[in-house]
Scaffold this active site. Structure first.
Site, PDB file in Angstrom:
ATOM      1  N   LYS A   7      -5.479  -1.913   3.479  1.00 33.84           N
ATOM      2  CA  LYS A   7      -5.199  -0.508   3.070  1.00 33.84           C
ATOM      3  C   LYS A   7      -6.526   0.193   2.338  1.00 33.84           C
ATOM      4  CE  LYS A   7      -3.146  -2.267  -1.288  1.00 33.84           C
ATOM      5  NZ  LYS A   7      -2.401  -2.278  -2.036  1.00 33.84           N
ATOM      6  N   TYR A  17     -28.795  13.878 -18.443  1.00 26.81           N
ATOM      7  CA  TYR A  17     -27.939  14.960 -18.959  1.00 26.81           C
ATOM      8  C   TYR A  17     -27.332  14.696 -20.433  1.00 26.81           C
ATOM      9  CZ  TYR A  17     -27.502  17.316 -14.304  1.00 26.81           C
ATOM     10  OH  TYR A  17     -27.723  17.835 -13.271  1.00 26.81           O
TER      11      TYR A  17
HETATM   12  C1  LIG Z   1      -2.347  -3.691  -2.718  1.00 30.54           C
HETATM   13  C2  LIG Z   1      -1.007  -4.683  -2.128  1.00 30.54           C
HETATM   14  C3  LIG Z   1      -1.104  -5.876  -2.130  1.00 30.54           C
HETATM   15  C4  LIG Z   1      -2.570  -6.547  -2.086  1.00 30.54           C
HETATM   16  O1  LIG Z   1      -2.775  -6.904  -3.363  1.00 30.54           O
HETATM   17  P1  LIG Z   1      -4.142  -7.545  -3.830  1.00 30.54           P
HETATM   18  O2  LIG Z   1      -3.851  -7.698  -5.379  1.00 30.54           O
HETATM   19  O3  LIG Z   1      -5.329  -6.737  -3.529  1.00 30.54           O
HETATM   20  O4  LIG Z   1      -4.170  -8.893  -3.414  1.00 30.54           O
HETATM   21  C5  LIG Z   1      -0.016  -6.757  -1.406  1.00 30.54           C
HETATM   22  N1  LIG Z   1       1.187  -6.089  -1.674  1.00 30.54           N
HETATM   23  C6  LIG Z   1       1.365  -4.703  -2.152  1.00 30.54           C
HETATM   24  C7  LIG Z   1       2.719  -4.239  -1.760  1.00 30.54           C
HETATM   25  C8  LIG Z   1       0.273  -4.092  -2.429  1.00 30.54           C
HETATM   26  O5  LIG Z   1       0.437  -2.761  -2.708  1.00 30.54           O
END
Ligand SMILES: *Cc1c(COP(=O)(O)O)cnc(C)c1O
Length: 371
Positions: free
Chosen positions: A40, A265
């Site tokens: 993702k 800044y």
């Molecule tokens: C993002 C996510 C993962 C992966 O998690 P990591 O901590 O990056 O290994 C797995 N399951 C779900 C439901 C997630 O949202």
């Protein structure tokens, strides 16, 4: 070095060999359970297509994204026999696109289950799905009440080819947190009851950190993301994962400033002695978070140099007073994420987690994939 960065202000190197090694390591820990991958958010900013292709070449057959749009883009590059799961389920009214793009929804509510069943009945076709159950995180999946409704009426999944029951851990990186065992117990109880009806139903439970909680947490399919990309999976322990990301920014110019001069800044840093400052073309618009102002570091030929002054949109400023001036030419690359300053270390300096450092990696970087 110069030509490698091309025209871009910074070079992001993504080591697909390290990614593959991380995948093999996690699959090894999982034994008989399958190792999927969370890709993702553009594979946490590393590039969903090259990352997914490398993982599939290592034997990964289960890819997880959050949204349908991500699945559709990915499907154009990934063979249809590799499963792509959409963890948010279907946006209302878009169920049919899952069939078109051969994607599997994770159904998180009775409403999503009902819509999917309706499509299955209309098509007179068994449609694959995962059903997520909330075991305590209170974010996604069937609530206790919805689960009870399901357990009292299994016909709500008629026409659905239920591939996995799934749940997600809230605190897996902290191995001592009692919530891990509570969620495990809760998931085991639910599975036991579901399996009385769905004989042999498979289950998916662990993210990266969950894999390290031991075999009880593995079930049939794990969904690691962060650990694949080099983020440490267990809080307070040396990480077994290989670094995947390296970030180098280019020096634009170097200047000498007198004692008392301020930098950047809002004058948040002032020289207490005559100093030499290098300006590097990476800023918060590139995901180099503004919270790194006056606390981030860079490395030049292995020597740590402090970031001084506020992070600007397009630049950072480094105190390079103690660096050999031969190394400080316009166009030279300085290391921002490197073995001396890992994603996890940068995250600590910025007051966040490695996940946010990775997913913030900016679009202006020239990306270089090594395989
Ligand atoms: C993002 C996510 C993962 C992966 O998690 P990591 O901590 O990056 O290994 C797995 N399951 C779900 C439901 C997630 O949202």
């Amino acid at each position: 070095m110069l030509q490698e960065a091309g025209r871009a202000g910074a070079l992001l190197t993504i080591d697909l060999r390290a990614l593959r090694a991380n995948y093999r390591y996690l699959q090894g820990r999982l034994g008989k359970a399958a190792c999927g991958a969370a890709v993702k958010a553009d594979a946490y900013g590393l590039g969903a297509v090259p990352v997914s292709k490398a993982l599939v070449a290592e034997g990964c057959r289960h890819l997880f994204v959050a949204q349908l749009e991500e699945a559709i883009s990915l499907r154009a590059h990934i063979a249809r026999d590799i499963d792509i799961y959409v963890m948010h389920g279907s946006p209302v009214g878009y169920e049919a696109e899952f069939i078109e793009y051969a994607c599997t929804p994770v159904l998180n509510s009775l409403d999503q289950i009902t819509a999917w069943r309706k499509l299955a009945q209309e098509r007179n076709q068994a449609l694959p799905a995962v059903i997520q159950i909330d075991t305590g995180m209170a974010r996604m999946g069937l609530s206790q009440a919805e689960l009870t409704a399901w357990l009292n009426d299994f016909s709500i999944t008629d026409g659905i080819d239920l591939r996995y029951a799934m749940s997600h851990l809230a605190c897996a990186e902290d191995q001592l947190d009692p919530m891990n065992q509570m969620q495990l117990k809760s998931f085991q109880n639910v599975l036991e009851r579901l399996r009385q009806h769905y004989v042999g139903l498979k289950a998916s439970f662990s993210n990266s950190s969950g894999i390290f909680l031991g075999p009880d947490f593995h079930f049939d399919l794990a969904r690691p993301g962060a650990a694949l990309y080099g983020v440490a999976p267990v809080a307070g322990q040396a990480s077994p994962m290989h670094s995947v990301v390296q970030l180098q920014g280019r020096i634009i110019q170097v200047r000498e400033i007198p004692m008392g001069a301020s930098v950047g800044y809002s004058k948040t840093w002032r020289a207490t002695q005559p100093s030499r400052i290098a300006t590097v073309s990476v800023g918060y618009a590139d995901g180099w978070l503004r919270s790194l102002s006056n606390c981030g570091v860079a490395h030049i030929a292995g020597v740590e140099v402090p970031m001084v002054g506020n992070v600007s949109m397009d630049t950072i400023t480094l105190n390079v007073s103690h660096v050999d001036s031969d190394l400080l030419y316009s166009g030279a690359l300085v290391d921002l994420i490197c073995p001396n300053n890992t994603v996890d270390q940068v995250a600590r300096q910025a007051g966040t987690i490695g996940y946010e450092i990775l997913t913030s990696l900016g679009p202006r970087y020239q990306r270089h994939y090594v395989d």
